[in-house]
Design a protein around this motif. Structure first.
Motif, PDB file in Angstrom:
ATOM      1  N   TYR A   3       0.816  -1.209   0.000  1.00 52.20           N
ATOM      2  CA  TYR A   3       0.000   0.000   0.000  1.00 52.20           C
ATOM      3  C   TYR A   3       0.852   1.262   0.000  1.00 52.20           C
ATOM      4  N   PHE A   4       2.037   1.196   0.587  1.00 46.24           N
ATOM      5  CA  PHE A   4       2.881   2.382   0.686  1.00 46.24           C
ATOM      6  C   PHE A   4       3.769   2.559  -0.543  1.00 46.24           C
ATOM      7  N   LEU A   5       3.891   1.542  -1.370  1.00 42.69           N
ATOM      8  CA  LEU A   5       4.791   1.601  -2.520  1.00 42.69           C
ATOM      9  C   LEU A   5       4.491   2.779  -3.454  1.00 42.69           C
ATOM     10  N   PRO A   6       3.232   3.095  -3.784  1.00 43.48           N
ATOM     11  CA  PRO A   6       2.994   4.252  -4.668  1.00 43.48           C
ATOM     12  C   PRO A   6       3.446   5.575  -4.069  1.00 43.48           C
ATOM     13  N   VAL A   7       3.489   5.662  -2.744  1.00 43.90           N
ATOM     14  CA  VAL A   7       3.876   6.915  -2.097  1.00 43.90           C
ATOM     15  C   VAL A   7       5.343   7.230  -2.354  1.00 43.90           C
ATOM     16  N   VAL A   8       6.198   6.235  -2.316  1.00 43.39           N
ATOM     17  CA  VAL A   8       7.632   6.454  -2.499  1.00 43.39           C
ATOM     18  C   VAL A   8       8.016   6.488  -3.973  1.00 43.39           C
ATOM     19  N   ILE A  41      -8.528  12.580 -10.120  1.00 44.86           N
ATOM     20  CA  ILE A  41      -8.903  12.310  -8.730  1.00 44.86           C
ATOM     21  C   ILE A  41      -8.625  10.854  -8.365  1.00 44.86           C
ATOM     22  N   VAL A  42      -9.020   9.933  -9.216  1.00 43.06           N
ATOM     23  CA  VAL A  42      -8.807   8.504  -8.939  1.00 43.06           C
ATOM     24  C   VAL A  42      -7.322   8.203  -8.800  1.00 43.06           C
ATOM     25  N   MET A  43      -6.524   8.705  -9.726  1.00 37.12           N
ATOM     26  CA  MET A  43      -5.085   8.462  -9.673  1.00 37.12           C
ATOM     27  C   MET A  43      -4.471   9.066  -8.419  1.00 37.12           C
ATOM     28  N   SER A  44      -4.880  10.254  -8.039  1.00 33.02           N
ATOM     29  CA  SER A  44      -4.301  10.922  -6.868  1.00 33.02           C
ATOM     30  C   SER A  44      -4.643  10.184  -5.584  1.00 33.02           C
ATOM     31  N   ILE A  45      -5.871   9.699  -5.480  1.00 31.66           N
ATOM     32  CA  ILE A  45      -6.260   8.933  -4.290  1.00 31.66           C
ATOM     33  C   ILE A  45      -5.443   7.655  -4.201  1.00 31.66           C
ATOM     34  N   TRP A  46      -5.303   6.951  -5.312  1.00 36.61           N
ATOM     35  CA  TRP A  46      -4.516   5.706  -5.317  1.00 36.61           C
ATOM     36  C   TRP A  46      -3.081   5.966  -4.906  1.00 36.61           C
ATOM     37  N   GLN A  47      -2.513   7.080  -5.364  1.00 33.55           N
ATOM     38  CA  GLN A  47      -1.098   7.334  -5.106  1.00 33.55           C
ATOM     39  C   GLN A  47      -0.817   7.669  -3.650  1.00 33.55           C
TER      40      GLN A  47
END
Length: 305
Positions: free
Chosen positions: A123-128, A177-183
């Motif tokens: 879950y944290f992988l997109p953040v980094v 919006i969808v992409m930003s929430i996922w990221q």
């Protein structure tokens, strides 16, 4: 009788130690203070000053004071109001959805199970991952022949009509919006998780002994225990949502027909592409005031009563 009066030598020694500690503290604070002054303080002051001038990046004419002309132009510019509306829609959707999904994921993986560390990492992988890389990846997903349209076509047995998600004014902002929430949902999941782990387990044990259901435990134990975490997440998501820029700059350039233009993107476009630094400074100054007002209202509504 033993005297407890401090001698002048002991007093002087203690004073010298305090001065040394203060000097060390100020020395450790100095580098961060200089960086804040250099990259935040001075730019804010420059933006405030340039907002009342006709400054341009490259111009043979000298910069001169023009008063409130930039602000008059700004408030009569339909593009600015489009940008403000887009930012408001983005924030209204992203703030509750992203915070809610983050909390849901945090509650689900808060249990001490063998796979919890794996799911936290996933879950944290997109953040980094760099936002530019994420934006480019989702551009391919949103293309006419991209993965999303192909999956929808398979699910509907070929009846799905391909949608150009980023070039349609009706779907462009929704796609962002969808992409930003996922990221970013993984980042807030970890913050929620840290808050959950500060709640004493004895409270849940007492609630179970009282016959409370899982929902009653969440409502009466978990949610009140997350008050400080909730306030911080609310403010940070709101500020990040209002400052939307990178996704727009990479994926849509504010189009189509200003459907995804944001205030920050408009300020950057005015300042660096159109070279109107005075007008761009006026945009940033007005936007800064708007964010400060919203943050103050949030702080007031979430204050400890």
């Amino acid at each position: 009788m033993t005297s407890t009066t401090k001698t002048p030598v002991a007093t002087n020694k203690r004073t010298a130690e305090q001065r040394h500690e203060n000097a060390v503290g100020w020395g450790m604070l100095l580098p961060a203070s200089l960086l804040l002054l250099l990259f935040i303080g001075i730019p804010v002051l420059l933006a405030f000053g340039l907002a009342f001038t006709n400054a341009r990046t490259i111009s043979p004419n000298p910069t001169r004071f023009i008063g409130f002309e930039n602000f008059t132009r700004l408030f009569s510019d339909p593009t600015f109001w489009f940008a403000l509306r887009n930012v408001a829609v983005f924030a209204v959707v992203v703030v509750p959805v992203q915070a809610g999904l983050g909390l849901l994921l945090a509650v689900l993986i808060n249990k001490q199970v063998r796979s919890s560390v794996f799911f936290r990492t996933v879950y944290f992988l997109p953040v980094v991952t760099s936002m530019v890389v994420v934006s480019l990846l989702w551009m391919f997903i949103y293309q006419n022949d991209g993965m999303l349209n192909q999956v929808m076509s398979k699910l509907t047995f070929g009846h799905w009509q391909a949608v150009d998600w980023l070039n349609d004014p009706r779907t462009a902002m929704g796609a962002i919006i969808v992409m930003s929430i996922w990221q970013a949902v993984g980042q807030h999941m970890l913050i929620w998780l840290s808050g959950l782990q500060t709640i004493p387990g004895e409270l849940y044990e007492a609630a179970e002994l009282d016959g409370c259901s899982a929902w009653e435990q969440f409502k009466n134990v978990t949610w009140p225990g997350l008050r400080s975490t909730r306030n911080m997440i609310l403010i940070t998501i709101t500020i990040a949502a209002m400052s939307l820029f990178t996704q727009i700059n990479v994926m849509t350039q504010g189009g189509p027909r200003d459907a995804t233009t944001t205030v920050v993107f408009e300020a950057v476009r005015s300042g660096f592409q159109q070279q109107e630094m005075g007008y761009a400074s006026a945009i940033t100054l007005v936007f800064f005031c708007i964010i400060m007002v919203i943050t103050a209202i949030q702080r007031y509504l979430t204050r400890e009563k």
